[in-house]
Design a protein around this motif. Structure first.
Motif, PDB file in Angstrom:
ATOM      1  N   ALA A  59       0.822  -0.298   7.540  1.00 21.99           N
ATOM      2  CA  ALA A  59       1.309  -1.642   7.871  1.00 21.99           C
ATOM      3  C   ALA A  59       0.687  -2.684   6.956  1.00 21.99           C
ATOM      4  CB  ALA A  59       0.984  -1.986   9.322  1.00 21.99           C
ATOM      5  N   ASP A  61      -0.354  -6.181   7.657  1.00 24.46           N
ATOM      6  CA  ASP A  61      -0.536  -7.063   8.798  1.00 24.46           C
ATOM      7  C   ASP A  61      -0.521  -8.546   8.417  1.00 24.46           C
ATOM      8  OD1 ASP A  61      -0.723  -4.974  10.624  1.00 24.46           O
ATOM      9  OD2 ASP A  61      -2.887  -4.779  10.349  1.00 24.46           O
ATOM     10  N   ARG A  62      -0.871  -8.822   7.160  1.00 18.75           N
ATOM     11  CA  ARG A  62      -0.914 -10.217   6.726  1.00 18.75           C
ATOM     12  C   ARG A  62      -0.696 -10.290   5.227  1.00 18.75           C
ATOM     13  NH1 ARG A  62      -4.239 -15.201   8.043  1.00 18.75           N
ATOM     14  NH2 ARG A  62      -4.556 -16.172   6.039  1.00 18.75           N
ATOM     15  N   ARG A  89      -8.720  -0.158   8.076  1.00 23.74           N
ATOM     16  CA  ARG A  89      -8.230  -1.533   7.943  1.00 23.74           C
ATOM     17  C   ARG A  89      -8.886  -2.151   6.721  1.00 23.74           C
ATOM     18  NH1 ARG A  89      -6.012  -3.953  12.856  1.00 23.74           N
ATOM     19  NH2 ARG A  89      -5.841  -2.280  14.372  1.00 23.74           N
ATOM     20  N   SER A  91      -9.181  -5.561   4.187  1.00 28.41           N
ATOM     21  CA  SER A  91      -8.975  -6.979   3.905  1.00 28.41           C
ATOM     22  C   SER A  91      -9.083  -7.146   2.402  1.00 28.41           C
ATOM     23  CB  SER A  91     -10.049  -7.830   4.572  1.00 28.41           C
ATOM     24  OG  SER A  91      -9.933  -7.751   5.970  1.00 28.41           O
ATOM     25  N   ARG A 105      -3.997  -8.212   4.538  1.00 27.88           N
ATOM     26  CA  ARG A 105      -4.585  -7.301   5.512  1.00 27.88           C
ATOM     27  C   ARG A 105      -3.689  -6.074   5.547  1.00 27.88           C
ATOM     28  NH1 ARG A 105      -7.590 -10.858   4.898  1.00 27.88           N
ATOM     29  NH2 ARG A 105      -8.588 -12.227   6.378  1.00 27.88           N
ATOM     30  N   ARG A 107      -3.226  -1.837   6.662  1.00 26.87           N
ATOM     31  CA  ARG A 107      -3.670  -0.795   7.591  1.00 26.87           C
ATOM     32  C   ARG A 107      -3.207   0.559   7.074  1.00 26.87           C
ATOM     33  NH1 ARG A 107      -1.408  -0.995  13.106  1.00 26.87           N
ATOM     34  NH2 ARG A 107      -0.485  -2.914  12.360  1.00 26.87           N
TER      35      ARG A 107
END
Length: 114
Positions: A59, A61-62, A89, A91, A105, A107
């Motif tokens: 994913a 996420d951001r 995860r 960043s 972000r 994943r």
């Protein structure tokens, strides 16, 4: 891409944006900027080089794009990671000499098959 190791949970990847990349004449005509998906790809490649194979991007996420990246720019992408069970995860913060360019972000999950 060059990768500089930091503490166990962080690295910095450095990429010089090729002005001859065929994407630039069409993105955007008269105002060449790097497509955001390229930054996601650079971050993903750095994660795979850093954490080895066996990860699958699960994913995004951001994705916050703050400033354009131009042909010829040197981009630094700082990555830090945390793990929980079978998930990683990540960043990522991308920057050029002009300042922050993007925050991502991502994943990942451990790949279990082809």
């Amino acid at each position: 891409m060059r990768i500089d190791a930091g503490p166990d949970d962080a690295i910095t990847a450095h990429v010089t944006i090729d002005p001859g990349d065929p994407v630039f004449p069409g993105h955007y005509p008269g105002f060449a900027v790097l497509p955001g998906v390229y930054l996601i790809d650079y971050a993903d490649r750095a994660v795979r080089a850093w954490r080895a194979a066996g990860l699958r991007l699960r994913a995004i996420d951001r994705c916050r794009f703050r400033r354009p990246i131009y042909p010829g720019d040197e981009v630094s992408i700082r990555l830090s990671a945390s793990r929980s069970q079978r998930e990683l995860r990540v960043s990522a913060s991308a920057a050029t000499a002009r300042g922050p360019a993007a925050d991502l972000r991502l994943r990942y999950e451990e790949a279990t098959g082809p």
